[in-house]
Write a protein that holds these residues in place. Structure first.
Motif, PDB file in Angstrom:
ATOM      1  N   ARG A 209       0.831  -1.203   0.000  1.00 40.69           N
ATOM      2  CA  ARG A 209       0.000   0.000   0.000  1.00 40.69           C
ATOM      3  C   ARG A 209       0.866   1.254   0.000  1.00 40.69           C
ATOM      4  O   ARG A 209       0.588   2.217  -0.735  1.00 40.69           O
ATOM      5  CB  ARG A 209      -0.931   0.006   1.211  1.00 40.69           C
ATOM      6  N   ALA A 210       1.918   1.254   0.816  1.00 45.19           N
ATOM      7  CA  ALA A 210       2.831   2.397   0.849  1.00 45.19           C
ATOM      8  C   ALA A 210       3.481   2.612  -0.514  1.00 45.19           C
ATOM      9  O   ALA A 210       3.626   3.758  -0.972  1.00 45.19           O
ATOM     10  CB  ALA A 210       3.893   2.175   1.920  1.00 45.19           C
ATOM     11  N   GLU A 211       3.865   1.520  -1.187  1.00 44.97           N
ATOM     12  CA  GLU A 211       4.458   1.627  -2.530  1.00 44.97           C
ATOM     13  C   GLU A 211       3.457   2.218  -3.519  1.00 44.97           C
ATOM     14  O   GLU A 211       3.808   3.074  -4.341  1.00 44.97           O
ATOM     15  CB  GLU A 211       4.912   0.249  -3.006  1.00 44.97           C
ATOM     16  N   ARG A 212       2.199   1.762  -3.425  1.00 45.10           N
ATOM     17  CA  ARG A 212       1.175   2.275  -4.343  1.00 45.10           C
ATOM     18  C   ARG A 212       0.916   3.759  -4.115  1.00 45.10           C
ATOM     19  O   ARG A 212       0.826   4.544  -5.063  1.00 45.10           O
ATOM     20  CB  ARG A 212      -0.121   1.471  -4.167  1.00 45.10           C
ATOM     21  N   LEU A 213       0.798   4.160  -2.848  1.00 40.26           N
ATOM     22  CA  LEU A 213       0.539   5.571  -2.546  1.00 40.26           C
ATOM     23  C   LEU A 213       1.731   6.446  -2.917  1.00 40.26           C
ATOM     24  O   LEU A 213       1.553   7.579  -3.384  1.00 40.26           O
ATOM     25  CB  LEU A 213       0.210   5.732  -1.060  1.00 40.26           C
ATOM     26  N   ASN A 214       2.951   5.928  -2.739  1.00 43.06           N
ATOM     27  CA  ASN A 214       4.143   6.678  -3.123  1.00 43.06           C
ATOM     28  C   ASN A 214       4.190   6.888  -4.636  1.00 43.06           C
ATOM     29  O   ASN A 214       4.497   7.990  -5.117  1.00 43.06           O
ATOM     30  CB  ASN A 214       5.395   5.940  -2.655  1.00 43.06           C
ATOM     31  N   ALA A 215       3.858   5.821  -5.382  1.00 46.89           N
ATOM     32  CA  ALA A 215       3.829   5.933  -6.841  1.00 46.89           C
ATOM     33  C   ALA A 215       2.760   6.932  -7.282  1.00 46.89           C
ATOM     34  O   ALA A 215       2.969   7.713  -8.222  1.00 46.89           O
ATOM     35  CB  ALA A 215       3.564   4.567  -7.468  1.00 46.89           C
ATOM     36  N   LEU A 216       1.602   6.909  -6.596  1.00 50.41           N
ATOM     37  CA  LEU A 216       0.532   7.848  -6.924  1.00 50.41           C
ATOM     38  C   LEU A 216       0.959   9.279  -6.636  1.00 50.41           C
ATOM     39  O   LEU A 216       0.693  10.193  -7.433  1.00 50.41           O
ATOM     40  CB  LEU A 216      -0.718   7.491  -6.121  1.00 50.41           C
TER      41      LEU A 216
END
Length: 233
Positions: A209-216
């Motif tokens: 989730r942290a990776e997804r939010l960082n990419a976003l």
């Protein structure tokens, strides 16, 4: 593994508020999936749509032929005036002896007055009755909405061990992180009206989730920079 359940483009709103849109995922036989999201974003509604208790605005829930779904709802409700023994009578499709199994499991949990009216049972006793009846009915797919609410530690441990050993396909909403971690092998996250599937435990979900939010966040920064350059030009 064979596919037990397919959810295709499921969309649901309440009034003018969209809960989720175009949710699509498959559930294989034996999967144990925990569903998490912020309160009020559609977890219970999604479960009810999958169980056939509520209709989506659009999309389909495709159940493999011959499979039975059993759902434990967050709030336990029984018809008024009936006894524990009457409630224990099996629904259509349950195996022979399901009522006896329900009462035997209840007795193991300390509920032994089978002629007591369900109206006078505590919240925990009602949850135990609903849970035992569901387990005894042996559905192919279990859907549990906050199953540990109102249960004591010994009953939670009993349920945890039973779900760990069971080959039954499971979809579950729970706020108990440790119960979720010990039972589920995948996590479905509802966020921004979309569904994101994460294999593994809760810690793995947090990393993904942290990776997804960082990419976003990075993508949004790029868009802002592009917009700023175009405005300057």
């Amino acid at each position: 593994m064979a596919l037990s359940l397919q959810i295709e483009n499921l969309t649901k709103s309440v009034g003018d508020r969209m809960l989720f849109a175009d949710v699509t995922f498959g559930v294989e036989e034996g999967d144990k999936i925990g569903i998490i999201a912020k309160n009020g974003t559609g977890k219970t509604t999604l479960l009810r749509c999958i169980a056939g208790l509520e209709s989506p605005d659009s999309g389909r829930v495709i159940l493999r032929s011959g499979l039975r779904i059993g759902m434990l709802e967050q709030v336990t409700r029984f018809p008024e005036g009936l006894t524990v023994r009457q409630i224990a009578q099996p629904d259509a499709g349950a195996p022979d002896g399901a009522a006896d199994t329900t009462l035997r499991l209840l007795s193991q949990m300390g509920v032994r007055d089978f002629d007591a009216p369900v109206d006078f049972l505590s919240g925990g006793q009602k949850k135990r009755l609903a849970l035992c009846k569901l387990v005894a009915s042996e559905p192919d797919i279990l859907i549990l909405d906050e199953p540990t609410n109102h249960l004591d530690i010994s009953t939670i441990e009993w349920l945890e061990q039973r779900l760990q050993r069971s080959r039954t396909t499971l979809l579950m909403v729970t706020h108990d992180r440790y119960f979720l971690d010990r039972v589920c092998r995948s996590i479905l996250e509802l966020d921004m009206q979309q569904a994101f599937m994460h294999k593994g435990n809760y810690d793995n979900y947090l990393r993904r989730r942290a990776e997804r939010l960082n990419a976003l966040t990075q993508e949004q920064a790029k868009l802002r920079n592009t917009l700023r350059r175009e405005q300057d030009w």
